[in-house]
Design an enzyme around this catalytic site. Structure first.
Site, PDB file in Angstrom:
ATOM      1  N   TYR A  97      37.892  66.212  20.548  1.00  0.00           N
ATOM      2  CA  TYR A  97      39.400  65.999  20.381  1.00  0.00           C
ATOM      3  C   TYR A  97      39.568  67.187  21.260  1.00  0.00           C
ATOM      4  O   TYR A  97      39.069  67.793  20.435  1.00  0.00           O
ATOM      5  CB  TYR A  97      39.850  65.193  19.556  1.00  0.00           C
ATOM      6  CG  TYR A  97      40.090  65.599  18.524  1.00  0.00           C
ATOM      7  CD1 TYR A  97      40.764  66.215  18.147  1.00  0.00           C
ATOM      8  CD2 TYR A  97      38.663  65.556  18.059  1.00  0.00           C
ATOM      9  CE1 TYR A  97      41.046  66.998  16.851  1.00  0.00           C
ATOM     10  CE2 TYR A  97      39.286  65.998  16.030  1.00  0.00           C
ATOM     11  CZ  TYR A  97      40.820  66.424  15.674  1.00  0.00           C
ATOM     12  OH  TYR A  97      40.440  67.832  14.924  1.00  0.00           O
ATOM     13  N   CYS A  98      41.099  67.381  21.612  1.00  0.00           N
ATOM     14  CA  CYS A  98      41.672  67.838  21.542  1.00  0.00           C
ATOM     15  C   CYS A  98      43.466  67.845  21.367  1.00  0.00           C
ATOM     16  O   CYS A  98      43.070  66.833  20.321  1.00  0.00           O
ATOM     17  CB  CYS A  98      42.018  68.355  23.063  1.00  0.00           C
ATOM     18  SG  CYS A  98      42.460  67.132  24.843  1.00  0.00           S
ATOM     19  N   PHE A  99      44.193  68.186  22.303  1.00  0.00           N
ATOM     20  CA  PHE A  99      45.175  68.020  21.227  1.00  0.00           C
ATOM     21  C   PHE A  99      46.296  65.756  22.021  1.00  0.00           C
ATOM     22  O   PHE A  99      46.598  65.337  21.429  1.00  0.00           O
ATOM     23  CB  PHE A  99      46.190  68.961  22.114  1.00  0.00           C
ATOM     24  CG  PHE A  99      47.764  68.282  21.635  1.00  0.00           C
ATOM     25  CD1 PHE A  99      47.900  68.100  19.649  1.00  0.00           C
ATOM     26  CD2 PHE A  99      49.138  68.159  21.828  1.00  0.00           C
ATOM     27  CE1 PHE A  99      49.277  68.277  19.363  1.00  0.00           C
ATOM     28  CE2 PHE A  99      50.516  67.989  21.664  1.00  0.00           C
ATOM     29  CZ  PHE A  99      50.518  68.020  20.649  1.00  0.00           C
ATOM     30  N   TYR A 126      44.322  64.753  19.294  1.00  0.00           N
ATOM     31  CA  TYR A 126      45.179  65.127  17.886  1.00  0.00           C
ATOM     32  C   TYR A 126      46.239  64.398  17.552  1.00  0.00           C
ATOM     33  O   TYR A 126      46.755  63.854  16.913  1.00  0.00           O
ATOM     34  CB  TYR A 126      45.233  66.400  17.683  1.00  0.00           C
ATOM     35  CG  TYR A 126      45.657  66.641  16.390  1.00  0.00           C
ATOM     36  CD1 TYR A 126      45.137  67.168  14.654  1.00  0.00           C
ATOM     37  CD2 TYR A 126      47.028  67.195  16.388  1.00  0.00           C
ATOM     38  CE1 TYR A 126      45.773  67.152  14.640  1.00  0.00           C
ATOM     39  CE2 TYR A 126      47.335  67.244  14.963  1.00  0.00           C
ATOM     40  CZ  TYR A 126      47.606  67.306  13.886  1.00  0.00           C
ATOM     41  OH  TYR A 126      47.876  67.704  12.774  1.00  0.00           O
TER      42      TYR A 126
END
Length: 365
Positions: A97-99, A126
């Protein structure tokens, strides 16, 4: 092209099962807050992310993407991909995952695919997962009836809680025992990490067979970790169980917690000489932390008794002299403060008893 991603409906499963997840955000983002089972293997380092972010604001997405590719290419790119491959070789069922679950997730996924691995990324990233955890905490008071375990200092509330399947250990999550002498050797987590860990613990509790949510009686702040407002409000309305214990048992327990455990922990971390110095400093700072309540004269008396106990400990390898200031601390500070607090909750008290009686009551309710 359809993207391989994990839907938001899977968040609960991911957290309850401690599913391995790779965080592709920059280190500075990870340090501000992350999830208990996550490991940081960034697409971009902090400075690279900063440059790309500035470019995005000034020149748009296409220019930012171009800059990102120019900053992360060749050997640098290969090192990053190798780190990801290593993570997923150890965690073949892991996710990334990223932001926000956007470009960084898609690019990381694409580079992994080029290296022969098709790894799902988490929808919403996130930001959405963090929101899910915040809502979990806010909803917790309505999920299972709360019970608050109260008891005078040294009554062994934490020891008791750790034996109960209904319990969530707030002090363990905060790395602090919630009092002036409550510091752990390990630093406290960031506020975000404390909240994330609390939410995950609550999700696991909700999936358990426990009928109640049993929590230790805490103030709003546990050290510097703040309980979320809705959760704390729920605690303030819950039924109270009072754990009773004899003075001798309390003194023995606090001697072990404040002196034996803290002393050995500092020595383990810092060595004999520096460890003892840090231990002595911990005692001095803890008493100074309640100087306003004690008053100057009583504070100085405590410091003198502690200094004497440390001298005896050093010269005779005997810790029993510490019992003098511990008993004084109970009589002059903790016990009156506890009595004041429990008097305010008198109408919420539903049971009082020692450890054995409390276990029996909970087993039957």
């Amino acid at each position: 092209m359809s993207l391989n991603k994990v839907r938001a409906s899977e968040y609960r499963r991911i957290f309850v099962n401690d599913h391995p997840i790779m965080d592709a955000r920059a280190p500075v983002e990870f340090e501000k807050g992350a999830f208990p089972a996550s490991v940081n293997h960034p697409l971009m380092e902090d400075e690279e992310r900063k440059k790309v972010g500035t470019c995005y604001k000034e020149r748009g997405q296409e220019a930012a993407l171009k800059l990102g590719h120019s900053l992360v290419h060749g050997e640098i790119k290969q090192q990053r991909v190798d780190a990801w491959l290593d993570f997923f070789s150890k965690n073949p069922d892991g996710y990334l995952y990223c932001f926000r679950g956007g470009l960084r997730s898609q690019l990381t996924q694409q580079w992994l695919k080029e290296a022969g691995l098709d790894i799902p990324f988490i929808e919403g990233g996130y930001k959405a997962m963090r929101q899910f955890l915040i809502e979990t905490i806010d909803d917790a008071p309505n999920m299972k009836p709360m019970l608050i375990l109260s008891g005078i200092t040294g009554s062994g509330k934490t020891d008791f809680l750790l034996k109960r399947k209904e319990a969530v250990d707030l002090e363990g999550l905060a790395h602090h025992r919630g009092s002036s002498f409550g510091r752990y050797h390990e630093p406290q987590p960031s506020q975000i990490n404390f909240e994330n860990a609390l939410a995950v613990a609550l999700l696991k509790h909700q999936d358990s067979a426990a009928k109640h949510l049993l929590l230790e009686d805490e103030s709003y702040l546990i050290g510097r970790s703040a309980l979320p407002q809705a959760f704390y409000t729920g605690m303030q309305a819950a039924g109270v169980l009072v754990l009773e214990e004899s003075l001798d048992a309390r003194l023995a327990r606090l001697l072990n917690e404040y002196v034996h455990k803290m002393h050995s922990g500092y020595i383990q971390r810092l060595g004999e000489e520096a460890g003892f110095e840090a231990f002595a400093q911990y005692l001095a700072q803890s008493i100074t932390g309640i100087k306003k309540r004690l008053g100057n004269k009583q504070h100085d008396e405590f410091q003198a008794i502690i200094t004497n106990a440390l001298n005896i400990q050093t010269s005779q390898n005997d810790t029993s002299a510490h019992l003098e200031w511990i008993e004084l601390l109970l009589v002059k500070y903790y016990d009156p403060m506890y009595q004041y607090q429990i008097d305010k909750k008198a109408d919420r008290v539903i049971f009082k008893g020692d450890h054995q009686a409390m276990h029996q009551w909970l087993d039957n309710h």
